[in-house]
Design a protein around this motif. Sequence first.
Motif, PDB file in Angstrom:
ATOM      1  N   ARG A 255      88.337  -7.703  31.547  1.00 35.26           N
ATOM      2  CA  ARG A 255      88.886  -8.661  30.590  1.00 35.26           C
ATOM      3  C   ARG A 255      87.828  -9.375  29.760  1.00 35.26           C
ATOM      4  O   ARG A 255      88.169 -10.218  28.924  1.00 35.26           O
ATOM      5  CB  ARG A 255      89.784  -9.716  31.265  1.00 35.26           C
ATOM      6  CG  ARG A 255      90.849  -9.151  32.200  1.00 35.26           C
ATOM      7  CD  ARG A 255      91.804  -8.234  31.504  1.00 35.26           C
ATOM      8  NE  ARG A 255      92.549  -8.914  30.448  1.00 35.26           N
ATOM      9  CZ  ARG A 255      93.141  -8.307  29.416  1.00 35.26           C
ATOM     10  NH1 ARG A 255      93.046  -6.995  29.294  1.00 35.26           N
ATOM     11  NH2 ARG A 255      93.802  -8.993  28.517  1.00 35.26           N
ATOM     12  N   ARG A 256      86.551  -9.068  29.944  1.00 32.50           N
ATOM     13  CA  ARG A 256      85.549  -9.601  29.036  1.00 32.50           C
ATOM     14  C   ARG A 256      85.542  -8.769  27.751  1.00 32.50           C
ATOM     15  O   ARG A 256      85.872  -7.592  27.773  1.00 32.50           O
ATOM     16  CB  ARG A 256      84.179  -9.598  29.713  1.00 32.50           C
ATOM     17  CG  ARG A 256      84.060 -10.680  30.803  1.00 32.50           C
ATOM     18  CD  ARG A 256      83.147 -10.276  31.926  1.00 32.50           C
ATOM     19  NE  ARG A 256      83.067 -11.327  32.945  1.00 32.50           N
ATOM     20  CZ  ARG A 256      83.919 -11.502  33.941  1.00 32.50           C
ATOM     21  NH1 ARG A 256      84.966 -10.690  34.078  1.00 32.50           N
ATOM     22  NH2 ARG A 256      83.753 -12.473  34.834  1.00 32.50           N
TER      23      ARG A 256
ATOM     24  N   THR B 177      96.307  -7.627  23.468  1.00 30.73           N
ATOM     25  CA  THR B 177      95.705  -6.329  23.777  1.00 30.73           C
ATOM     26  C   THR B 177      96.805  -5.401  24.258  1.00 30.73           C
ATOM     27  O   THR B 177      97.370  -5.600  25.337  1.00 30.73           O
ATOM     28  CB  THR B 177      94.619  -6.464  24.865  1.00 30.73           C
ATOM     29  OG1 THR B 177      93.678  -7.463  24.465  1.00 30.73           O
ATOM     30  CG2 THR B 177      93.910  -5.141  25.082  1.00 30.73           C
ATOM     31  N   ALA B 178      97.127  -4.418  23.464  1.00 28.31           N
ATOM     32  CA  ALA B 178      98.216  -3.507  23.818  1.00 28.31           C
ATOM     33  C   ALA B 178      97.919  -2.805  25.134  1.00 28.31           C
ATOM     34  O   ALA B 178      96.814  -2.324  25.381  1.00 28.31           O
ATOM     35  CB  ALA B 178      98.407  -2.472  22.709  1.00 28.31           C
ATOM     36  N   GLY B 179      98.915  -2.779  26.011  1.00 22.97           N
ATOM     37  CA  GLY B 179      98.805  -2.061  27.270  1.00 22.97           C
ATOM     38  C   GLY B 179      98.037  -2.770  28.355  1.00 22.97           C
ATOM     39  O   GLY B 179      97.758  -2.191  29.404  1.00 22.97           O
ATOM     40  N   ARG B 180      97.725  -4.057  28.145  1.00 19.62           N
ATOM     41  CA  ARG B 180      96.861  -4.737  29.110  1.00 19.62           C
ATOM     42  C   ARG B 180      97.504  -4.893  30.489  1.00 19.62           C
ATOM     43  O   ARG B 180      96.805  -5.047  31.492  1.00 19.62           O
ATOM     44  CB  ARG B 180      96.450  -6.104  28.579  1.00 19.62           C
ATOM     45  CG  ARG B 180      97.588  -7.099  28.443  1.00 19.62           C
ATOM     46  CD  ARG B 180      97.096  -8.428  27.913  1.00 19.62           C
ATOM     47  NE  ARG B 180      98.170  -9.397  27.753  1.00 19.62           N
ATOM     48  CZ  ARG B 180      97.990 -10.636  27.325  1.00 19.62           C
ATOM     49  NH1 ARG B 180      96.772 -11.043  27.014  1.00 19.62           N
ATOM     50  NH2 ARG B 180      98.997 -11.456  27.193  1.00 19.62           N
ATOM     51  N   ASN B 181      98.826  -4.859  30.560  1.00 25.58           N
ATOM     52  CA  ASN B 181      99.509  -5.020  31.851  1.00 25.58           C
ATOM     53  C   ASN B 181      99.913  -3.691  32.489  1.00 25.58           C
ATOM     54  O   ASN B 181     100.564  -3.675  33.540  1.00 25.58           O
ATOM     55  CB  ASN B 181     100.751  -5.907  31.683  1.00 25.58           C
ATOM     56  CG  ASN B 181     100.387  -7.322  31.280  1.00 25.58           C
ATOM     57  OD1 ASN B 181      99.417  -7.888  31.783  1.00 25.58           O
ATOM     58  ND2 ASN B 181     101.149  -7.889  30.358  1.00 25.58           N
ATOM     59  N   LEU B 182      99.544  -2.593  31.848  1.00 26.91           N
ATOM     60  CA  LEU B 182      99.867  -1.285  32.418  1.00 26.91           C
ATOM     61  C   LEU B 182      98.915  -0.971  33.561  1.00 26.91           C
ATOM     62  O   LEU B 182      97.726  -1.291  33.503  1.00 26.91           O
ATOM     63  CB  LEU B 182      99.765  -0.199  31.345  1.00 26.91           C
ATOM     64  CG  LEU B 182     100.701  -0.341  30.140  1.00 26.91           C
ATOM     65  CD1 LEU B 182     100.440   0.775  29.155  1.00 26.91           C
ATOM     66  CD2 LEU B 182     102.151  -0.320  30.587  1.00 26.91           C
ATOM     67  N   LYS B 183      99.417  -0.324  34.593  1.00 19.51           N
ATOM     68  CA  LYS B 183      98.602   0.030  35.740  1.00 19.51           C
ATOM     69  C   LYS B 183      98.227   1.495  35.673  1.00 19.51           C
ATOM     70  O   LYS B 183      99.093   2.356  35.471  1.00 19.51           O
ATOM     71  CB  LYS B 183      99.346  -0.266  37.050  1.00 19.51           C
ATOM     72  CG  LYS B 183      98.514   0.020  38.295  1.00 19.51           C
ATOM     73  CD  LYS B 183      99.250  -0.420  39.552  1.00 19.51           C
ATOM     74  CE  LYS B 183      98.461  -0.071  40.809  1.00 19.51           C
ATOM     75  NZ  LYS B 183      97.111  -0.655  40.824  1.00 19.51           N
ATOM     76  N   GLU B 184      96.947   1.790  35.834  1.00 20.54           N
ATOM     77  CA  GLU B 184      96.510   3.181  35.826  1.00 20.54           C
ATOM     78  C   GLU B 184      97.082   3.935  37.025  1.00 20.54           C
ATOM     79  O   GLU B 184      96.977   3.460  38.158  1.00 20.54           O
ATOM     80  CB  GLU B 184      94.978   3.239  35.885  1.00 20.54           C
ATOM     81  CG  GLU B 184      94.272   2.790  34.620  1.00 20.54           C
ATOM     82  CD  GLU B 184      94.395   3.796  33.505  1.00 20.54           C
ATOM     83  OE1 GLU B 184      94.719   4.970  33.791  1.00 20.54           O
ATOM     84  OE2 GLU B 184      94.193   3.419  32.330  1.00 20.54           O
ATOM     85  N   PRO B 185      97.704   5.094  36.804  1.00 19.91           N
ATOM     86  CA  PRO B 185      98.263   5.851  37.926  1.00 19.91           C
ATOM     87  C   PRO B 185      97.202   6.467  38.827  1.00 19.91           C
ATOM     88  O   PRO B 185      97.455   6.769  39.985  1.00 19.91           O
ATOM     89  CB  PRO B 185      99.100   6.928  37.232  1.00 19.91           C
ATOM     90  CG  PRO B 185      98.442   7.114  35.905  1.00 19.91           C
ATOM     91  CD  PRO B 185      97.937   5.768  35.512  1.00 19.91           C
ATOM     92  N   ARG B 186      95.994   6.679  38.271  1.00 21.46           N
ATOM     93  CA  ARG B 186      94.890   7.237  39.054  1.00 21.46           C
ATOM     94  C   ARG B 186      93.649   6.391  38.820  1.00 21.46           C
ATOM     95  O   ARG B 186      93.370   6.004  37.694  1.00 21.46           O
ATOM     96  CB  ARG B 186      94.612   8.691  38.645  1.00 21.46           C
ATOM     97  CG  ARG B 186      95.722   9.646  39.006  1.00 21.46           C
ATOM     98  CD  ARG B 186      95.371  11.060  38.637  1.00 21.46           C
ATOM     99  NE  ARG B 186      95.343  11.239  37.177  1.00 21.46           N
ATOM    100  CZ  ARG B 186      95.128  12.420  36.589  1.00 21.46           C
ATOM    101  NH1 ARG B 186      94.899  13.496  37.318  1.00 21.46           N
ATOM    102  NH2 ARG B 186      95.124  12.507  35.273  1.00 21.46           N
TER     103      ARG B 186
END
Length: 359
Positions: A261-262, A348-357
């Motif tokens: 997040r920096r 920031t678009a997609g900042r709350n999405l979790k990487e599946p891998r």
Amino acid sequence: MPAPEPRKGTPDPTLSEEEFRRRFRGQFQDPAFDPLSAELDRITAAAWDAYSHSRKSPRTRKAGPGFADPDYDLAVDWKAAQDAIIDAQRRHEDADGPTRILLISASSRSEHTCPGEMSKSYRLVEIAQQVFAGVPDMVVEVLELSRLAAEYGRHIHPCKACFSTAAALCHWPCSCYPNYSLGQTQDWMNEIYPKWVEAHGIMIVTPVNWYQATSPLKLMMDRLVCADGGNPDPTRTHGKDARRAKEIELEGWDYPKHLARRLFSVVVHGDAAGVENLRRLIADWLTDMELIPAGAPAELDRYIGYWQPYATSHEDLDRDTAVQEEVRNAAYALCEAVVAKRAGRLVTAGRNLKEPRQK
């Protein structure tokens, strides 16, 4: 899945006492040490004893509350480094504190050592610093990596790639250094980690060296691997127990992003080749650690004095007022993004999405 046994079989690097003494005494070539031969003999004997008994961390303390094994003996150097990081994180999170920028000059060149001349990177850093100085309530820390080449007792030792054995074996901050038994001391990273942690924005200014990052920058990059999924509790692996680390990772590792997040900006300059690739590599590295790009103007790759003599490169920079202005724009973009983020206005678009891998 059971943890596999760590693979072994590389050649043993252990030195004989004769070779150890030869290397250790090789540090004292100045004739000023000649009258101290007897004292050096005693010091060499003590160093051999530390080496032969592998006393990596001779001064320890109990880990205490908050660790998986409170009774584990932690190196006092590591605990001090962790405390500094915790304090830096508090400064980073202080909503009433100043906005903090880490400005990195990544060239190894300076007039204080063999090249006899300052780097263009440092001049570009000074331009960016002027921009930051004009922003109210902003604190700028300049990290001048040329000090590795010009300053006594300043080192960034190489990453030992613990992460490649198992994520949990790579400790945050790095616990590989100092290693007193191997003479791997005076490592700069324990001072550098808090600088990254407290920063709200990071700006890296670097030249291209042989199509790649400079030696100091690459050393720092590699040693920041522990910030990208590293284990903040060495007692869980009882230090460097490789098999236990494999077990922990296979049980399920969350790969904590300690610098996420920096905001960042990257300026890469060269004179013949490689600027675009290096700018992309550095940006990819930072985004992999979940730092946030400050926008298109904040990522810059430019040639200064394209295919011109090295001897006139500073004069080429003098004439290139456009690249100077582009560096200012990169700094302005970082300022704008950091201030917006701290005020809760940066989207920031997609900042709350979790990487599946993760890895």
